[in-house]
Design an enzyme around this catalytic site. Sequence first.
Site, PDB file in Angstrom:
ATOM      1  N   PHE A  10     -31.759   1.993 -23.314  1.00 39.48           N
ATOM      2  CA  PHE A  10     -31.450   0.660 -23.384  1.00 39.48           C
ATOM      3  C   PHE A  10     -32.664  -0.022 -23.346  1.00 39.48           C
ATOM      4  CE2 PHE A  10     -29.915  -3.148 -24.087  1.00 39.48           C
ATOM      5  CZ  PHE A  10     -28.844  -3.033 -24.821  1.00 39.48           C
TER       6      PHE A  10
ATOM      7  N   ASP B 209     -40.344  -1.156 -18.952  1.00 35.74           N
ATOM      8  CA  ASP B 209     -39.135  -2.073 -19.504  1.00 35.74           C
ATOM      9  C   ASP B 209     -38.435  -2.633 -18.186  1.00 35.74           C
ATOM     10  OD1 ASP B 209     -37.225  -3.440 -19.990  1.00 35.74           O
ATOM     11  OD2 ASP B 209     -36.409  -2.114 -22.169  1.00 35.74           O
TER      12      ASP B 209
ATOM     13  N   LYS C 156     -34.164 -11.618 -19.090  1.00 36.78           N
ATOM     14  CA  LYS C 156     -33.354 -11.507 -18.107  1.00 36.78           C
ATOM     15  C   LYS C 156     -34.188 -12.588 -17.264  1.00 36.78           C
ATOM     16  CE  LYS C 156     -31.122  -7.840 -20.171  1.00 36.78           C
ATOM     17  NZ  LYS C 156     -30.749  -6.554 -20.247  1.00 36.78           N
TER      18      LYS C 156
HETATM   19  C1  PLP Z   1     -30.881  -6.712 -21.324  1.00 34.93           C
HETATM   20  C2  PLP Z   1     -31.543  -4.917 -21.862  1.00 34.93           C
HETATM   21  C3  PLP Z   1     -32.883  -5.380 -22.785  1.00 34.93           C
HETATM   22  C4  PLP Z   1     -32.975  -6.170 -24.561  1.00 34.93           C
HETATM   23  O1  PLP Z   1     -32.726  -7.547 -23.855  1.00 34.93           O
HETATM   24  P1  PLP Z   1     -31.998  -8.515 -24.568  1.00 34.93           P
HETATM   25  O2  PLP Z   1     -32.538 -10.230 -24.073  1.00 34.93           O
HETATM   26  O3  PLP Z   1     -30.333  -8.585 -24.387  1.00 34.93           O
HETATM   27  O4  PLP Z   1     -32.522  -7.926 -26.128  1.00 34.93           O
HETATM   28  C5  PLP Z   1     -33.710  -4.371 -23.133  1.00 34.93           C
HETATM   29  N1  PLP Z   1     -33.993  -3.582 -22.039  1.00 34.93           N
HETATM   30  C6  PLP Z   1     -33.104  -3.571 -21.212  1.00 34.93           C
HETATM   31  C7  PLP Z   1     -33.764  -2.524 -20.261  1.00 34.93           C
HETATM   32  C8  PLP Z   1     -32.280  -4.387 -20.709  1.00 34.93           C
HETATM   33  O5  PLP Z   1     -31.508  -4.576 -19.772  1.00 34.93           O
END
Ligand code: PLP
Length: 408
Positions: A150, A235, A264
């Site tokens: 994700f 990520d 985040k």
């Molecule tokens: C939440 C998330 C994203 C995307 O972040 P947004 O601020 O919702 O665009 C990308 N990678 C990971 C691992 C995430 O948990």
Amino acid sequence: MTPTKVTSEAGTTARLIEKAGTWSAHNYHPLPVVLARGEGVWVYDPDGNRYMDMLSAYSALNQGHRHPKIVQALKDQADRITLTSRAFHNELFGPFCEKLCRLSGMEMALLMNSGAEAVETAVKTARKWGYRVKKVPRDQAEIIVCENNFHGRTTTIVGFSSEEQYKEDFGPFTPGFRMIGYDDLGALERAISPNTVAFLVEPIQGEAGILVPHDGYLKAAADLCRRNHVLLIADEIQTGFGRTGTMFCADHDGVKPDLYVVGKALGGGFLPVSGVVGSRETLGLFRPGDHGSTFGGNPLACAVGMAALDVIVGERLPERSAEMGAYFMERLRAMKSQRVKEVRGKGLLIGVEIKEEHGTARPYCEKLMGLGILAKETHHQVIRFAPPLVMSREEADWALDRITKVLA
Ligand SMILES: *Cc1c(COP(=O)(O)O)cnc(C)c1O
């Protein structure tokens, strides 16, 4: 903490939920609760009912709701200047980039807003590095990604998702991505070609159901990348800033990737603040005009981001996450619930997988809500427990007593 009674007319919750259903696209399936106020690990609905937030906005609230130091930073900056665009300098942009780089042991940052934008930025960075430094033939760059990843919701990113629903009706997609199994080093080795510029990976796959790879996976992947002149992009949007018990999840393996993608909790639960942090060899390749964002690096976001990092460091949130997470997981395992297939995670990123013969995770989340705990299912069978990292032992016990009732 004294819960303040928020007065509202009877039926407020139902009316607001109906309004959302009428006027918003239905791209989420929220639990039927409206949150009107938050403080620390607690949130309140319009009738004053209190819940513990066990989702933390998918780990964007590591510092808890409305941390007073971040509130202050936001207010102070709101009284000075909020937006300049990058057409001009602002007083906080350089200092915030420096703070973020020093914290992550990197040389340069490129600030964005949402996580998906930061992932897009990492993709662009890797490709640019591939053409300029690795000398991959033009438009031939490949990036390796993992099944069940994700990384966000843009068309490029969903194009390399293995989740059919994320892609359905949204094609055609961007080429240049190659998918391999997660936690599979052999597959990584086989997938690397002379045109591979990067391996993009989550150190723990959060949205996939808190999938934790074997110890040493990231270390071995980093070695493979280094040997093959491939960038390792971690990520850490969800796993970073203390969530898994270390500042970055890659720290568990002693790995420093070439690029961190962060977001985040960098916004402290206030604003979308994201970015890519890495070496001068990669991020130093950008020239004016190559990439940008109107709001990226704005002074309000920088003020909030600096305070958000200060809280993480000053309140030892990674250490607290490690301690509380170990306790939480130990108590969940000690329950020995017949309904639970597995309890897994690191720090305060914990997944409880429900056995299929006992139904999906959703009804358990609804029962937890009835007892004052807001947790969200991820991937049908898994309940995610990811409270703010400021959670106290008493608050953990309060939650565990109720979770025991629902799972026992
Ligand atoms: C939440 C998330 C994203 C995307 O972040 P947004 O601020 O919702 O665009 C990308 N990678 C990971 C691992 C995430 O948990």
